[in-house]
Motif scaffolding. Sequence first.
Motif, PDB file in Angstrom:
ATOM      1  N   LEU A  56       0.916  -1.176  -0.007  1.00  0.00           N
ATOM      2  CA  LEU A  56      -0.016  -0.037  -0.283  1.00  0.00           C
ATOM      3  C   LEU A  56       1.016   1.429  -0.193  1.00  0.00           C
ATOM      4  CD1 LEU A  56      -2.821  -1.126   2.645  1.00  0.00           C
ATOM      5  CD2 LEU A  56      -3.000  -0.662   0.176  1.00  0.00           C
ATOM      6  N   PRO A  57       0.393   2.479  -0.598  1.00  0.00           N
ATOM      7  CA  PRO A  57       1.127   3.377  -0.610  1.00  0.00           C
ATOM      8  C   PRO A  57       1.027   4.154   0.871  1.00  0.00           C
ATOM      9  CG  PRO A  57      -0.775   3.864  -1.673  1.00  0.00           C
ATOM     10  CD  PRO A  57      -0.751   2.325  -1.631  1.00  0.00           C
ATOM     11  N   THR A  58       1.983   4.931   1.163  1.00  0.00           N
ATOM     12  CA  THR A  58       2.104   5.573   2.421  1.00  0.00           C
ATOM     13  C   THR A  58       1.734   6.938   2.449  1.00  0.00           C
ATOM     14  OG1 THR A  58       4.500   5.871   2.799  1.00  0.00           O
ATOM     15  CG2 THR A  58       3.391   3.338   3.117  1.00  0.00           C
ATOM     16  N   LEU A  59       1.266   7.561   3.716  1.00  0.00           N
ATOM     17  CA  LEU A  59       1.361   9.108   3.852  1.00  0.00           C
ATOM     18  C   LEU A  59       2.803   9.573   3.926  1.00  0.00           C
ATOM     19  CD1 LEU A  59      -1.617   9.101   6.102  1.00  0.00           C
ATOM     20  CD2 LEU A  59      -1.493   9.919   4.018  1.00  0.00           C
ATOM     21  N   GLY A  60       3.580   8.718   4.861  1.00  0.00           N
ATOM     22  CA  GLY A  60       4.968   9.086   4.965  1.00  0.00           C
ATOM     23  C   GLY A  60       5.866   9.486   3.667  1.00  0.00           C
ATOM     24  N   LEU A  63       4.733  12.783   1.737  1.00  0.00           N
ATOM     25  CA  LEU A  63       4.440  14.018   2.476  1.00  0.00           C
ATOM     26  C   LEU A  63       4.870  15.423   1.879  1.00  0.00           C
ATOM     27  CD1 LEU A  63       4.477  15.311   5.328  1.00  0.00           C
ATOM     28  CD2 LEU A  63       6.893  14.972   5.884  1.00  0.00           C
ATOM     29  N   ARG A  64       5.550  15.247   0.744  1.00  0.00           N
ATOM     30  CA  ARG A  64       5.852  16.488   0.114  1.00  0.00           C
ATOM     31  C   ARG A  64       4.831  16.869  -0.727  1.00  0.00           C
ATOM     32  NH1 ARG A  64       9.854  20.834  -0.559  1.00  0.00           N
ATOM     33  NH2 ARG A  64       9.049  21.985  -2.107  1.00  0.00           N
ATOM     34  N   LEU A  65       4.107  15.857  -1.380  1.00  0.00           N
ATOM     35  CA  LEU A  65       2.877  16.173  -2.241  1.00  0.00           C
ATOM     36  C   LEU A  65       1.753  16.758  -1.056  1.00  0.00           C
ATOM     37  CD1 LEU A  65       1.025  13.818  -4.528  1.00  0.00           C
ATOM     38  CD2 LEU A  65      -0.190  14.594  -2.592  1.00  0.00           C
ATOM     39  N   ILE A  66       1.621  16.134   0.238  1.00  0.00           N
ATOM     40  CA  ILE A  66       0.541  16.450   0.928  1.00  0.00           C
ATOM     41  C   ILE A  66       0.795  17.862   1.379  1.00  0.00           C
ATOM     42  CG2 ILE A  66      -0.332  16.234   3.168  1.00  0.00           C
ATOM     43  CD1 ILE A  66       0.638  13.296   3.047  1.00  0.00           C
ATOM     44  N   LYS A  67       2.110  18.370   1.699  1.00  0.00           N
ATOM     45  CA  LYS A  67       2.435  19.858   2.119  1.00  0.00           C
ATOM     46  C   LYS A  67       1.967  20.724   0.712  1.00  0.00           C
ATOM     47  CE  LYS A  67       6.108  19.018   5.263  1.00  0.00           C
ATOM     48  NZ  LYS A  67       7.409  19.226   5.721  1.00  0.00           N
ATOM     49  N   ASP A  68       2.630  20.390  -0.402  1.00  0.00           N
ATOM     50  CA  ASP A  68       2.388  21.253  -1.548  1.00  0.00           C
ATOM     51  C   ASP A  68       0.722  21.371  -1.752  1.00  0.00           C
ATOM     52  OD1 ASP A  68       4.750  21.921  -2.451  1.00  0.00           O
ATOM     53  OD2 ASP A  68       4.994  19.924  -3.397  1.00  0.00           O
ATOM     54  N   TYR A  69       0.178  20.393  -1.704  1.00  0.00           N
ATOM     55  CA  TYR A  69      -1.555  20.476  -1.855  1.00  0.00           C
ATOM     56  C   TYR A  69      -2.072  21.329  -0.986  1.00  0.00           C
ATOM     57  CZ  TYR A  69      -6.061  19.383  -3.463  1.00  0.00           C
ATOM     58  OH  TYR A  69      -7.578  19.438  -3.900  1.00  0.00           O
ATOM     59  N   LEU A  70      -1.951  20.897   0.510  1.00  0.00           N
ATOM     60  CA  LEU A  70      -2.476  21.580   1.418  1.00  0.00           C
ATOM     61  C   LEU A  70      -2.220  23.267   1.786  1.00  0.00           C
ATOM     62  CD1 LEU A  70      -2.231  18.923   4.363  1.00  0.00           C
ATOM     63  CD2 LEU A  70      -4.406  19.280   2.751  1.00  0.00           C
ATOM     64  N   ARG A  71      -0.916  23.601   1.234  1.00  0.00           N
ATOM     65  CA  ARG A  71      -0.383  25.055   1.427  1.00  0.00           C
ATOM     66  C   ARG A  71      -1.283  25.733   0.286  1.00  0.00           C
ATOM     67  NH1 ARG A  71       3.691  28.186  -0.998  1.00  0.00           N
ATOM     68  NH2 ARG A  71       4.229  26.689  -2.273  1.00  0.00           N
ATOM     69  N   ARG A 116     -12.145   3.800   2.814  1.00  0.00           N
ATOM     70  CA  ARG A 116     -11.007   4.311   2.508  1.00  0.00           C
ATOM     71  C   ARG A 116      -9.970   4.314   3.385  1.00  0.00           C
ATOM     72  NH1 ARG A 116     -11.184   9.994  -0.871  1.00  0.00           N
ATOM     73  NH2 ARG A 116     -12.025   8.713  -2.366  1.00  0.00           N
ATOM     74  N   LEU A 117      -8.849   3.584   2.942  1.00  0.00           N
ATOM     75  CA  LEU A 117      -7.824   3.330   3.872  1.00  0.00           C
ATOM     76  C   LEU A 117      -6.258   4.109   3.759  1.00  0.00           C
ATOM     77  CD1 LEU A 117      -6.540   1.889   6.686  1.00  0.00           C
ATOM     78  CD2 LEU A 117      -6.154   0.144   5.027  1.00  0.00           C
ATOM     79  N   GLY A 118      -5.770   4.768   4.639  1.00  0.00           N
ATOM     80  CA  GLY A 118      -4.390   5.209   4.422  1.00  0.00           C
ATOM     81  C   GLY A 118      -3.646   4.665   5.453  1.00  0.00           C
ATOM     82  N   VAL A 119      -2.382   4.556   5.120  1.00  0.00           N
ATOM     83  CA  VAL A 119      -1.352   4.219   6.214  1.00  0.00           C
ATOM     84  C   VAL A 119      -0.192   5.228   6.262  1.00  0.00           C
ATOM     85  CG1 VAL A 119      -1.958   1.492   5.763  1.00  0.00           C
ATOM     86  CG2 VAL A 119       0.053   2.439   4.694  1.00  0.00           C
ATOM     87  N   THR A 120       0.132   5.389   7.567  1.00  0.00           N
ATOM     88  CA  THR A 120       1.354   6.268   7.853  1.00  0.00           C
ATOM     89  C   THR A 120       2.692   5.429   7.257  1.00  0.00           C
ATOM     90  OG1 THR A 120       1.889   5.262   9.993  1.00  0.00           O
ATOM     91  CG2 THR A 120       0.343   7.352   9.622  1.00  0.00           C
ATOM     92  N   GLY A 121       2.712   4.289   7.201  1.00  0.00           N
ATOM     93  CA  GLY A 121       4.121   3.497   6.695  1.00  0.00           C
ATOM     94  C   GLY A 121       4.644   3.037   7.912  1.00  0.00           C
TER      95      GLY A 121
END
Length: 320
Positions: A56-60, A63-71, A116-121
Amino acid sequence: MKIAFVGKGGSGKTTLTSLFTTYLVHTGHPVLAIDADINQHLAVGLGAGEKEATTLPTLGEHLRLIKDYLRGDNPRITDADAMIKTTPPGRGSRLVRPFEDNPISDACFREIGGVRLGVTGRFDEEDLGVACYHSKVGAAELLLNHLVDDAGEYVVLDMTAGADAFASGLFTRFDVTFLVCEPTLRSVGVYRQYADYSRDFGVRLAVVGNKVTDDEDVEFLREQIGEDLSCWLTGSGHVRAAERGRTRPITALEPDNVAALATILSTVDSTPRDWDRFHRQAVEFHLRNARSWGDNRTGQDLAAQIDPEFIPGPPALTGA
């Protein structure tokens, strides 16, 4: 509603998380779940195979994509490198909904068992001796700070075990925190520690007894925990079968245990959301992290990221 399951290692925390999320799906409720435990077993608990769970893909790792999008185009945040795990949203930030499609959901979440599942890693070999697991959990904390869930939407986290949950402000991000407690002094000790640490932060804490075998176990939990004891689950053939890889539908769960899951849901549904407190605590922990390490790491005064006129919540999605 945002919900966390915590407890002593081995108490059945992940089992309860998977049972409750599966129960929500069975009763027709949409669920977004995040596995934030250092032992990443929630995907398997929801019905994924071992191989699927490890790929599974991980949030960790995103992280760069998460920051770029939320900013977004928040003028208070100079760039993604200036964002830390506690950076709160402000005007111009992107707020996200639990079940919308966006770059974060596309990259980091997959559907497992209707959830809908996400994992930190996982804590990988290259992390040993050089990294803290909570750096992975930071991606989940940043996402929750920008996540706007509404009535009838459920966001469920399987937290890391014991007092490790207090290594970040993540423990304040929930409407209800359920502590899974066995009828033992060690497990009760974890409850007391958690209750003591969280008391000053207005955390809504409810205890779910687990692995209860008889009336004596129930009486022990009542004596030790008092009014925080919400309900309890007894030994379960359904759970033992799942632990042996024999997945059964939630309808095969024992009636008393189904009733306990219903009690958990009613506890959640009866808890009002306080967006002001939610954001106020996000700001408090952001300032703590900025002073402790964030300002030095980024070379910026991260207190300037706080937008004093902004409160997250459904109205903020429309600019109201």
